[in-house]
Design an enzyme around this catalytic site. Structure first.
Site, PDB file in Angstrom:
ATOM      1  N   SER A 223       0.839  -1.207   0.000  1.00  0.00           N
ATOM      2  CA  SER A 223       0.000   0.000   0.000  1.00  0.00           C
ATOM      3  C   SER A 223       0.871   1.252   0.000  1.00  0.00           C
ATOM      4  CB  SER A 223      -0.899   0.001   1.237  1.00  0.00           C
ATOM      5  OG  SER A 223      -0.091   0.187   2.393  1.00  0.00           O
TER       6      SER A 223
ATOM      7  N   ASP B 290      -1.371  -1.731  -3.874  1.00  0.00           N
ATOM      8  CA  ASP B 290      -2.731  -1.776  -3.308  1.00  0.00           C
ATOM      9  C   ASP B 290      -3.249  -0.346  -3.131  1.00  0.00           C
ATOM     10  OD1 ASP B 290      -4.953  -2.992  -2.117  1.00  0.00           O
ATOM     11  OD2 ASP B 290      -4.065  -2.934  -0.105  1.00  0.00           O
TER      12      ASP B 290
ATOM     13  N   GLU C  92     -11.491   0.149  -9.355  1.00  0.00           N
ATOM     14  CA  GLU C  92     -12.574  -0.112  -8.398  1.00  0.00           C
ATOM     15  C   GLU C  92     -13.809   0.710  -8.724  1.00  0.00           C
ATOM     16  OE1 GLU C  92     -11.545  -0.474  -4.231  1.00  0.00           O
ATOM     17  OE2 GLU C  92     -13.467   0.358  -3.586  1.00  0.00           O
TER      18      GLU C  92
ATOM     19  N   HIS D 224     -12.039  -6.767  -1.946  1.00  0.00           N
ATOM     20  CA  HIS D 224     -11.245  -6.132  -0.880  1.00  0.00           C
ATOM     21  C   HIS D 224     -11.931  -6.389   0.456  1.00  0.00           C
ATOM     22  CE1 HIS D 224      -8.324  -3.410  -2.998  1.00  0.00           C
ATOM     23  NE2 HIS D 224      -8.980  -3.971  -4.002  1.00  0.00           N
ATOM     24  N   GLY D 225     -11.236  -6.041   1.531  1.00  0.00           N
ATOM     25  CA  GLY D 225     -11.840  -6.126   2.864  1.00  0.00           C
ATOM     26  C   GLY D 225     -12.303  -7.532   3.189  1.00  0.00           C
TER      27      GLY D 225
ATOM     28  N   SER E  58     -10.909  -9.987   5.127  1.00  0.00           N
ATOM     29  CA  SER E  58     -10.438 -10.696   6.325  1.00  0.00           C
ATOM     30  C   SER E  58     -11.627 -11.292   7.079  1.00  0.00           C
ATOM     31  CB  SER E  58      -9.674  -9.736   7.244  1.00  0.00           C
ATOM     32  OG  SER E  58      -8.330  -9.614   6.809  1.00  0.00           O
TER      33      SER E  58
ATOM     34  N   ASP F 268      -5.457  -8.433   4.762  1.00  0.00           N
ATOM     35  CA  ASP F 268      -4.418  -7.732   5.511  1.00  0.00           C
ATOM     36  C   ASP F 268      -4.696  -7.823   7.013  1.00  0.00           C
ATOM     37  OD1 ASP F 268      -2.397  -6.154   6.425  1.00  0.00           O
ATOM     38  OD2 ASP F 268      -3.114  -4.291   5.553  1.00  0.00           O
ATOM     39  N   SER F 269      -5.900  -7.427   7.422  1.00  0.00           N
ATOM     40  CA  SER F 269      -6.210  -7.366   8.860  1.00  0.00           C
ATOM     41  C   SER F 269      -5.936  -8.693   9.568  1.00  0.00           C
ATOM     42  CB  SER F 269      -7.677  -6.965   9.075  1.00  0.00           C
ATOM     43  OG  SER F 269      -7.877  -5.655   8.595  1.00  0.00           O
TER      44      SER F 269
END
Ligand code: G3H
Ligand code: 13P
Ligand code: ZN
Length: 312
Positions: A50, A83, A135, A214-215, A217, A259-260
């Site tokens: 990122s 990213d 996106e 995305h997002g 996790s 990532d998280s």
């Protein structure tokens, strides 16, 4: 083998009904944990960096760490991806600096502006053999300094995707179907549910085209508990159920961003280590179990969530 683009990887993933894991990297232990997992499971891999990671660790260090991974894992195809590229200049800097894939994220801009910025990045990237993720739709949560509230987030509008992809020439498309960035994705007590109807409609309009989530996790409660039991404070952290991610991977989703969960694995392990060994102060003592925890987490994702083991 040298770094590759996502072109072949996504074609195989689409046809094979699985997704490739895109994991965020910020330091050596994270790169090592992820790549050791991919090596042992023979899985293709996207390592993503990122804007914040470049600011923290420095572009050159990160590129060289990922290049080292390609030498350590000669049989695994690895993509180095930017990213959430915020603008043309950041994308150009990564394209010129050894990345094989970039994301231009102009999703918070009006559609026409998003198209214009994305098209400019695509033209430059394709001239240099680099692929582009774009996106449409806005995820809630935090990316770098930008925080998007749940009220301001918006699902992707399927009726916009054909025009967007045709006009921009992008190679893959991130869409918003109910995921969000960070460790607090859903309100405690509510039932997490992704909008598979939106994904289905998008893939009907873009047959064979790779979609990105995305997002993604899952916020394993094992690590939330480990953090909370060892001095942390993360009440109500909730992620996307793994079976829903598996379903998305069987559909048009070819890239799943995580990532998280790596942060939780690393932080939980380090907190636990410190609680159990208060006298230790050699970073190798607590970074080794953190790296092992990342490796185990990524192996689990590859085998049980993404379904991409053995696909390298
Ligand atoms: O989407 C955001 C990723 O988790 C990267 O986070 O911008 O804090 O490095 P970061
Ligand atoms: P998570 O915060 O769910 O791990 O998402 C990461 C991501 O989307 C990176 O772009
Ligand atoms: Zn993201």
């Amino acid at each position: 083998m040298p770094l590759v683009t996502t072109t072949e990887m996504f074609k195989k993933a689409y046809e094979g009904g699985y997704a490739v894991g895109a994991f965020n990297v910020n330091n050596m232990e994270i790169v090592q944990g992820i790549t050791e997992a991919a090596k042992e499971t023979h899985a293709p891999l996207i390592l993503q960096v990122s804007k914040g990671a470049r600011a923290y660790a420095n572009h050159t260090y990160l590129v060289k760490l990922v290049e080292a991974a390609t030498i350590e894992c000669p049989d695994i195809p690895i993509v180095l991806h930017l990213d959430h590229g915020p603008d043309f200049e950041t994308c150009k800097s990564c394209i010129d600096g050894g990345f094989t894939s970039v994301m231009i994220d102009a999703s918070s801009k009006p559609l026409e502006e998003n198209i214009e910025i994305t098209k400019k990045v695509v033209e430059y990237a394709h001239d240099h053999g680099v692929v582009v993720e774009a996106e449409l739709g806005t995820l809630a949560g935090i990316e770098d300094e930008v925080q998007v509230s749940a009220e301001d987030s918006a699902y992707t509008r399927p009726e916009e995707v054909e025009e967007f992809v045709t006009k921009t020439g992008c190679d893959s498309l991130a869409i918003a179907i109910g995921t969000s960035h960070g460790a607090y994705k859903f309100k405690p007590g509510t039932k997490p549910q992704l909008r598979f109807d939106v994904l289905e409609e998008v893939s009907k309009r873009l047959p064979g085209f790779p979609i990105v989530l995305h997002g993604a996790s899952s916020v394993p409660q094992e690590f939330v508990t480990m953090i909370n039991e060892n001095g942390g404070n993360m009440p109500g952290a909730i992620g996307v159920p793994e079976d829903q991610l598996r379903q998305a991977a069987r559909m048009a989703v070819c890239k799943i961003n995580i990532d998280s969960d790596l942060r939780l694995a690393m932080t939980g392990s380090i907190r636990k280590y410190f609680a159990e060994h208060p006298a230790d102060f050699d970073p190798r003592q607590y970074l080794a179990p953190a790296r092992d925890a990342i490796k185990a987490m990524v192996k689990h994702k590859i085998v049980d969530v993404l379904g991409c083991d053995g696909k390298a």
